[in-house]
Design a protein around this motif. Structure first.
Motif, short mmCIF file in Angstrom:
data_model
loop_
_atom_site.label_atom_id
_atom_site.label_comp_id
_atom_site.label_asym_id
_atom_site.label_seq_id
_atom_site.Cartn_x
_atom_site.Cartn_y
_atom_site.Cartn_z
N THR A 149 0.86 -1.19 0.00
CA THR A 149 0.00 0.00 0.00
C THR A 149 0.89 1.24 0.00
N THR A 150 0.29 2.39 -0.28
CA THR A 150 1.13 3.58 -0.45
C THR A 150 0.36 4.85 -0.09
N ASP A 151 1.08 5.97 -0.05
CA ASP A 151 0.51 7.32 0.06
C ASP A 151 0.91 8.10 -1.19
N ILE A 152 -0.02 8.91 -1.71
CA ILE A 152 0.28 9.76 -2.87
C ILE A 152 -0.32 11.14 -2.65
N ILE A 153 0.46 12.16 -2.99
CA ILE A 153 0.01 13.56 -2.94
C ILE A 153 -0.14 14.06 -4.37
N VAL A 154 -1.26 14.69 -4.67
CA VAL A 154 -1.43 15.33 -5.98
C VAL A 154 -1.42 16.84 -5.80
N GLY A 155 -0.98 17.53 -6.84
CA GLY A 155 -1.02 18.99 -6.83
C GLY A 155 0.10 19.65 -6.06
N PHE A 156 1.24 18.96 -5.90
CA PHE A 156 2.40 19.60 -5.28
C PHE A 156 2.81 20.79 -6.15
N PRO A 157 3.29 21.89 -5.55
CA PRO A 157 3.63 23.07 -6.35
C PRO A 157 4.51 22.73 -7.56
N GLY A 158 4.06 23.15 -8.73
CA GLY A 158 4.82 22.91 -9.95
C GLY A 158 4.56 21.58 -10.61
N THR A 210 3.27 19.23 -13.09
CA THR A 210 2.69 19.41 -14.41
C THR A 210 1.77 18.24 -14.76
N GLU A 211 1.07 18.37 -15.87
CA GLU A 211 0.25 17.26 -16.35
C GLU A 211 1.11 16.04 -16.65
N ALA A 212 2.33 16.29 -17.16
CA ALA A 212 3.25 15.18 -17.44
C ALA A 212 3.67 14.49 -16.14
N ASP A 213 3.92 15.27 -15.09
CA ASP A 213 4.27 14.69 -13.80
C ASP A 213 3.13 13.84 -13.27
N PHE A 214 1.91 14.37 -13.37
CA PHE A 214 0.75 13.63 -12.89
C PHE A 214 0.55 12.35 -13.69
N ALA A 215 0.80 12.42 -14.99
CA ALA A 215 0.68 11.22 -15.83
C ALA A 215 1.68 10.14 -15.38
N GLU A 216 2.85 10.56 -14.92
CA GLU A 216 3.82 9.59 -14.41
C GLU A 216 3.32 8.92 -13.14
N THR A 217 2.60 9.67 -12.30
CA THR A 217 2.02 9.06 -11.11
C THR A 217 0.97 8.03 -11.50
N LEU A 218 0.13 8.36 -12.49
CA LEU A 218 -0.88 7.40 -12.95
C LEU A 218 -0.22 6.15 -13.52
N SER A 219 0.86 6.33 -14.26
CA SER A 219 1.54 5.17 -14.84
C SER A 219 2.21 4.32 -13.76
N SER A 239 -4.17 25.09 -8.51
CA SER A 239 -5.47 25.52 -8.01
C SER A 239 -6.18 24.36 -7.31
N GLU A 240 -7.08 24.70 -6.40
CA GLU A 240 -7.84 23.68 -5.69
C GLU A 240 -8.69 22.86 -6.66
N GLU A 241 -9.24 23.54 -7.67
CA GLU A 241 -10.06 22.83 -8.65
C GLU A 241 -9.24 21.78 -9.41
N GLU A 242 -8.02 22.16 -9.78
CA GLU A 242 -7.17 21.21 -10.50
C GLU A 242 -6.71 20.08 -9.60
N LYS A 243 -6.38 20.40 -8.36
CA LYS A 243 -5.99 19.34 -7.43
C LYS A 243 -7.14 18.35 -7.23
N SER A 244 -8.35 18.87 -7.12
CA SER A 244 -9.52 18.00 -6.96
C SER A 244 -9.73 17.11 -8.18
N ARG A 245 -9.54 17.69 -9.37
CA ARG A 245 -9.69 16.91 -10.60
C ARG A 245 -8.69 15.77 -10.65
N ARG A 246 -7.44 16.07 -10.34
CA ARG A 246 -6.41 15.04 -10.37
C ARG A 246 -6.66 13.96 -9.32
#
Length: 469
Positions: free
Chosen positions: A331-340, A342-351, A382-389
């Motif tokens: 099991t793990t912990d993951i944080i989304v929306g860390f300052p900076g 990017t969409e590419a960074d988030f895609a790496e988390t999904l992968s 933004s909070e909206e983007e963090k919520s989306r991710r």
């Protein structure tokens, strides 16, 4: 369905209190006059839960009686968490709700991480608070309470530079079969987003002899499962002459007669080595579950977080676990929306989720915390983007968990029974790999016992089964 399983607190308290009073020394301060009551609400992780057990033990030893409503308490305590902004805000919201209690003669105290973080500023924000005490000062609670009881309106315990942080004179344990045990306190890792080094202080490990002595006492009292706790539990460094490694301590705890299961949390990837995997392989009493927080799948973000490892290095740890001779749930912990991020960074988390296939995940939106380097970082999301991710991330993990659980149907597990449903013949418990399974049985009293259960169905969060002989 899980919400219908419960255990009466009254049925547990007598055994727990009596057990711990027999195993530990009493408080050094004078007991409070009879009739005093306390209400204790806990926010946060297992370490906060265990801290509350320590606090409750001290209060019970002083003659207080625990109640389930703040309205009937003479002392109201909030044991707090400051890891995320929302948790800290919830504490001050609670304080606002009960600001009238002081006028009615009720004393209010703030304990734990928010107490350590905010310090005496709490008195300015909530003047009706009388006690502010951080977790490193719980050993001093008898003296602090004596001052409160004497009428002192502003009492603080905010030391964070002591090694005496592990035990209070008496611990009231909330579960009669499974016990928490802190082996390391604080953290030296200095992650950019984390307030723990400030609220809990530097890493201090408990001597192995002291740990093993308490495990033996717990086993003698009938506890069959122990969970070793630490902000970075696998960074344990035995301060005694034995200098036991964490993996050696795990095996020594498992070797205690009467102990049937040993868990540990939370591990840091930097200090997770092959010796821990070897211990898990060799000793069935060590539960086949490892919580290994990654926080992000992007090496660039991990570097900004100061996590001290890359994506590739983390995956090497995962490979060690996947190659073990027994299956180990991860099991793990993951944080989304860390300052900076990017969409590419988030895609790496999904992968990363696709690659690791976690058995469970705790996920959060980044929350700026006081006294952390990330406060000054640019490119806030933004909070909206963090919520989306977060929604996308949790949706993917839910699919993964559903698939992994479906593959466990027809598997038979050893289950520690910890809950009884209000519905007839319905029980609940945990497997060694830390999965919840709700099952049927015709037995009359299974609480605290280990039974064999075959999984007959699965959902994303739990299994369904029936007892087998």
């Amino acid at each position: 369905m899980a919400g219908t399983f419960d255990i009466s607190l009254d049925s547990l308290a007598g055994r727990s209190v009596a057990s711990e009073n027999a195993a530990t020394a009493g408080s050094s301060a004078e007991p409070h006059p009879s009739g005093a009551t306390f209400f204790l609400e806990t926010f946060g992780c297992q370490m906060n839960d265990h801290d509350s057990e320590k606090v409750a033990g001290v209060l019970l030893s002083r003659g207080y009686r625990q109640v389930e409503s703040p309205d009937s308490a003479s002392l109201i305590l909030y044991n707090t968490c400051s890891i995320r902004e929302k948790a800290a805000q919830k504490v001050f919201s609670r304080l606002g709700e009960y600001r009238t209690k002081q006028a009615a003669g009720q004393v209010i105290g703030v304990l734990g991480c928010v107490a350590q973080q905010e310090g005496e500023d709490i008195f300015a924000r909530a003047p009706w608070v009388s006690l502010v005490c951080g977790s490193a000062s719980y050993r001093k609670l008898p003296e602090l309470l004596a001052r409160v009881e004497a009428g002192d309106q502003r009492v603080t315990g905010l030391d964070n530079d002591t090694d005496e942080t592990f035990e209070t004179p008496v611990t009231r344990r909330d579960n009669p079969w499974r016990a928490y045990l802190t082996i390391i306190e604080g953290c030296d890792k200095a992650c950019a987003y984390c307030v723990v080094p400030f609220t809990r202080g530097p890493e201090r490990s408990r001597a192995s002899d002291s740990v093993l002595k308490e495990v033996r006492e717990l086993a003698e009292l009938g506890y069959s499962e122990v969970q070793l706790l630490g902000q970075t539990v696998n960074s344990y460094a035995d301060p005694s002459s034995r200098q036991m490694r964490f993996s050696e301590l795990l095996l020594a705890v498992a070797d205690v007669p009467g102990m049937q299961r040993v868990r540990f949390t939370t591990s840091h990837p930097r200090d997770f080595g092959a010796d821990i995997v070897a211990a898990l392989e060799s000793e069935p009493k060590l539960c086949n579950h490892v919580h290994l927080p990654v926080q992000s799948g992007s090496t660039r973000v991990l570097r900004e977080m100061v996590r001290t490892y890359t994506r590739e290095e983390y995956l090497e740890k995962i490979a060690m676990l996947r190659q073990a001779r027994r299956p180990i749930a991860i099991t793990t912990d993951i944080i989304v929306g860390f300052p900076g991020e990017t969409e590419a960074d988030f895609a790496e988390t999904l992968s990363l989720l696709d690659e690791v296939r976690y058995d469970n995940m705790f996920s959060f939106k980044y929350s700026a915390r006081p006294n952390t380097p990330s406060l000054a970082m640019p490119d806030a999301i933004s909070e909206e983007e963090k919520s989306r991710r977060l929604t996308i991330l949790q949706g993917k993990q839910r699919e993964i968990q559903s698939e992994r659980h479906a593959k466990l149907v027809n598997t038979t597990f050893d289950v520690l029974v910890s809950g009884k449903s209000r519905r007839e013949n319905q029980w609940s418990g945990h497997t060694s790999c830390h999965r919840v399974i709700n099952f049927t049985s015709q037995e009359r009293n299974l609480l605290g016992t280990y039974v064999r259960v075959q999984a007959t169905g699965a959902g994303p969060n739990s299994l369904v089964g029936e007892q087998v002989t």
